[in-house]
Motif scaffolding. Structure first.
Motif, short mmCIF file in Angstrom:
data_model
loop_
_atom_site.label_atom_id
_atom_site.label_comp_id
_atom_site.label_asym_id
_atom_site.label_seq_id
_atom_site.Cartn_x
_atom_site.Cartn_y
_atom_site.Cartn_z
N UNK A 1 16.45 -24.22 2.22
CA UNK A 1 16.27 -23.68 0.88
C UNK A 1 14.78 -23.52 0.62
N UNK A 2 14.48 -22.62 -0.30
CA UNK A 2 13.11 -22.43 -0.76
C UNK A 2 13.08 -22.73 -2.25
N UNK A 3 11.97 -23.31 -2.68
CA UNK A 3 11.80 -23.70 -4.07
C UNK A 3 10.53 -23.05 -4.61
N UNK A 4 10.62 -22.57 -5.85
CA UNK A 4 9.43 -22.07 -6.56
C UNK A 4 9.32 -22.87 -7.84
N UNK A 5 8.28 -23.69 -7.92
CA UNK A 5 8.08 -24.51 -9.11
C UNK A 5 6.72 -24.27 -9.75
N UNK B 1 5.80 -15.30 -8.04
CA UNK B 1 6.48 -16.53 -7.66
C UNK B 1 5.96 -16.98 -6.29
N UNK B 2 5.62 -18.26 -6.19
CA UNK B 2 5.16 -18.85 -4.93
C UNK B 2 6.29 -19.68 -4.35
N UNK B 3 7.00 -19.13 -3.37
CA UNK B 3 8.11 -19.84 -2.74
C UNK B 3 7.58 -20.75 -1.66
N UNK B 4 8.22 -21.92 -1.51
CA UNK B 4 7.89 -22.83 -0.41
C UNK B 4 9.19 -23.37 0.15
N UNK B 5 9.19 -23.59 1.43
CA UNK B 5 10.38 -24.10 2.11
C UNK B 5 10.51 -25.59 1.82
N UNK C 1 14.00 -29.12 5.13
CA UNK C 1 14.57 -28.06 5.95
C UNK C 1 14.03 -28.15 7.37
N UNK C 2 14.88 -27.95 8.33
CA UNK C 2 14.46 -27.98 9.72
C UNK C 2 13.81 -26.67 10.13
N UNK C 3 13.30 -26.64 11.32
CA UNK C 3 12.64 -25.44 11.83
C UNK C 3 13.56 -24.65 12.77
N UNK C 4 14.83 -25.02 12.82
CA UNK C 4 15.76 -24.37 13.75
C UNK C 4 16.54 -23.23 13.12
N UNK C 5 16.19 -22.82 11.91
CA UNK C 5 16.89 -21.72 11.25
C UNK C 5 18.21 -22.12 10.64
N UNK D 1 18.39 -19.53 -1.04
CA UNK D 1 18.74 -19.75 0.37
C UNK D 1 17.76 -18.96 1.23
N UNK D 2 17.13 -19.62 2.18
CA UNK D 2 16.15 -18.96 3.04
C UNK D 2 16.78 -17.83 3.85
N UNK D 3 18.04 -18.03 4.28
CA UNK D 3 18.69 -17.02 5.12
C UNK D 3 19.18 -15.81 4.32
N UNK D 4 19.29 -15.93 3.00
CA UNK D 4 19.80 -14.84 2.16
C UNK D 4 18.96 -14.76 0.89
N UNK D 5 17.73 -14.37 1.05
CA UNK D 5 16.78 -14.36 -0.07
C UNK D 5 17.17 -13.41 -1.20
N UNK D 6 17.95 -12.40 -0.89
CA UNK D 6 18.39 -11.46 -1.93
C UNK D 6 19.77 -11.83 -2.48
N UNK D 7 20.34 -12.93 -2.02
CA UNK D 7 21.70 -13.31 -2.40
C UNK D 7 21.82 -14.02 -3.73
#
Length: 64
Positions: free
Chosen positions: A20-24, A4-8, A12-16, A34-40
């Motif tokens: 979200x990340x999308x894989x298409x 899977x190739x994830x992209x932001x 999304x801002x750069x301030x954390x 969710x970028x902050x909880x990738x295993x969630x």
């Protein structure tokens, strides 16, 4: 998932903040996480449903 190739999200801002990340890059499926909880967990959409969401999101505009 392997390969899977994830992209932001481009919105999304750069301030954390809320990102979200999308894989298409997989046939027949679009994944979102969710970028902050990738295993969630990962949301799974069909390509048509995802395209409809994008159209609606662009029509509504940013939520602040």
């Amino acid at each position: 998932m392997t390969g899977v190739q994830w992209r932001k999200s481009t919105r999304s801002g750069s301030n954390g903040g809320n990102c979200v990340e999308v894989a298409d890059d997989l046939p027949g499926v679009v994944l979102v996480r969710d970028t902050k909880d990738r295993d969630g967990g990962t949301l799974t959409f069909g390509p048509e449903a995802w395209a409809g969401f994008i159209v609606l999101a662009k029509a509504i505009g940013p939520v602040v």
